[in-house]
Design a protein around this motif. Structure first.
Motif, short mmCIF file in Angstrom:
data_model
loop_
_atom_site.label_atom_id
_atom_site.label_comp_id
_atom_site.label_asym_id
_atom_site.label_seq_id
_atom_site.Cartn_x
_atom_site.Cartn_y
_atom_site.Cartn_z
N GLY A 39 -30.96 113.85 39.77
CA GLY A 39 -31.27 113.80 41.19
C GLY A 39 -30.04 113.52 42.01
N ASP A 40 -29.91 114.17 43.17
CA ASP A 40 -28.77 113.94 44.06
C ASP A 40 -29.07 114.57 45.40
N LEU A 41 -28.47 114.02 46.45
CA LEU A 41 -28.65 114.56 47.79
C LEU A 41 -28.04 115.94 47.93
N ASP A 42 -27.00 116.22 47.15
CA ASP A 42 -26.35 117.54 47.17
C ASP A 42 -27.16 118.49 46.29
N ASP A 67 -33.00 112.00 47.99
CA ASP A 67 -32.43 110.96 48.84
C ASP A 67 -33.11 109.66 48.43
N VAL A 68 -32.37 108.77 47.76
CA VAL A 68 -32.97 107.56 47.22
C VAL A 68 -33.45 106.61 48.31
N THR A 69 -32.95 106.77 49.54
CA THR A 69 -33.36 105.87 50.61
C THR A 69 -34.73 106.24 51.16
N ASN A 70 -35.25 107.40 50.79
CA ASN A 70 -36.52 107.90 51.28
C ASN A 70 -37.57 107.74 50.18
N ARG A 71 -38.44 106.75 50.33
CA ARG A 71 -39.38 106.45 49.24
C ARG A 71 -40.32 107.61 48.90
N PRO A 72 -40.92 108.29 49.89
CA PRO A 72 -41.76 109.45 49.53
C PRO A 72 -40.97 110.53 48.78
N TRP A 73 -39.72 110.73 49.18
CA TRP A 73 -38.88 111.72 48.50
C TRP A 73 -38.62 111.27 47.06
N ALA A 285 -24.67 111.10 50.61
CA ALA A 285 -24.86 109.65 50.56
C ALA A 285 -25.09 109.14 49.16
N ASP A 286 -25.36 110.02 48.21
CA ASP A 286 -25.52 109.56 46.84
C ASP A 286 -24.26 109.76 46.02
N GLU A 287 -23.12 109.89 46.66
CA GLU A 287 -21.85 109.91 45.96
C GLU A 287 -21.76 108.64 45.11
#
Length: 289
Positions: A39-42, A67-73, A285-287
């Motif tokens: 998993g990754d934002l990119d 996007d780990v900051t988005n719980r539903p995601w 943001a997940d760098e």
């Protein structure tokens, strides 16, 4: 690799897996026989990474935007991973961001982003996956924290605070899980040689780690679960011994060994910080470290 050193039949998810430690970890676990969801934002990079690992190792892999900051995601990521590969045995919380500089100069938005990714990203993953694991009576969450989770380098006040928070959270939740068959681990690496650490120094007594060294530690703890894993191991010995010293001696030891990030070249990490924090959406943001 012996049969006892393999993860055949194990389903793993790794966050922040498009590059750096996350990518190295996904590669190493796949090489050991695990099926891996990256998993990754990119989105493009994570899909390419999954395809590359599958071609190299023959493992089942899938690359899923996250996007780990988005719980539903995050919940959708876990659902998609399990649909593709089966029930999740191991979650590796790896995604993280860092800013270095004087504490008073750190923009509030940057501090909030670090807590969003480094802390709440971990909390989201644990709150979502641990009930599933507890219901099955087995599972393992491995969180890539940092040596900064037990010490506090000058110039990384907020980053250190996020990693202290993660360490404390994992320690408390581990006690709640006692007897359930579900394991929690925190991996505490020093400075790793990735774009994440383009600016930070390493300290007088340590060299930069490779992502592969951290990945090897993750494999080791996946095979033999334990709570706290230092990379390299001698760092943990130093921290434990330092705790026995008087404050003045402890301060002197840490000043000699722990990197002071206020003394580093402020331009060295500019490209990383620009890509992560300056874009309107905070870039990738997940760098990872």
């Amino acid at each position: 690799m012996s049969a006892h050193e393999r993860l055949d039949g194990t389903v793993v998810a790794v966050t922040g897996a498009a590059r750096g430690v996350g990518l190295a970890t996904a590669r190493r676990l796949a090489a050991a026989g695990a099926a891996v969801a990256l998993g990754d934002l990119d989105a493009d990079a994570v899909k390419a990474a999954a395809e590359s690992i599958a071609a190299r190792t023959g493992a089942m892999t899938v690359g899923i935007p996250l996007d780990v900051t988005n719980r539903p995601w995050f919940a959708a990521f876990l659902d998609d991973a399990e649909k593709a590969l089966g029930p999740l045995d191991v979650l590796v919380n790896n995604a993280g961001v860092m800013w270095a500089g004087p504490f008073a100069e750190e923009p509030d938005a940057v501090a909030e982003r670090q807590f969003g990714v480094n802390v709440f990203g971990v909390l989201h993953g644990m709150k979502l996956v641990l009930p599933r694991m507890r219901e099955r009576g087995c599972g393992h969450v491995i969180t890539i924290a940092s040596a900064a989770g037990r010490i506090a380098p000058p110039g990384q006040a907020c980053y250190a605070a996020t990693k202290h928070a993660v360490y404390g959270y994992c320690a408390a939740v581990r006690e709640e899980l006692c007897g359930t068959g579900v394991h929690l681990s925190v991996v505490l690496p020093g400075v790793v040689d990735t774009s994440f650490a383009a600016g930070p120094a390493t300290g007088a007594a340590s060299r930069r780690l490779t992502p592969e060294q951290v990945a090897e530690a993750v494999l080791g703890v996946a095979l033999r679960p334990r709570f706290e894993v230092w990379v390299p191991g001698r760092n943990g010995i130093v921290v434990r011994l330092a705790a026995l010293l008087p404050q003045r001696a402890q301060d002197a030891l840490y000043r000699a060994l722990v990197p002071n990030q206020l003394r580093t070249d402020p331009l060295a990490g500019l490209a990383y910080e620009s890509s992560v924090f300056c874009d309107s959406e905070f870039g990738d943001a997940d760098e990872i470290r």
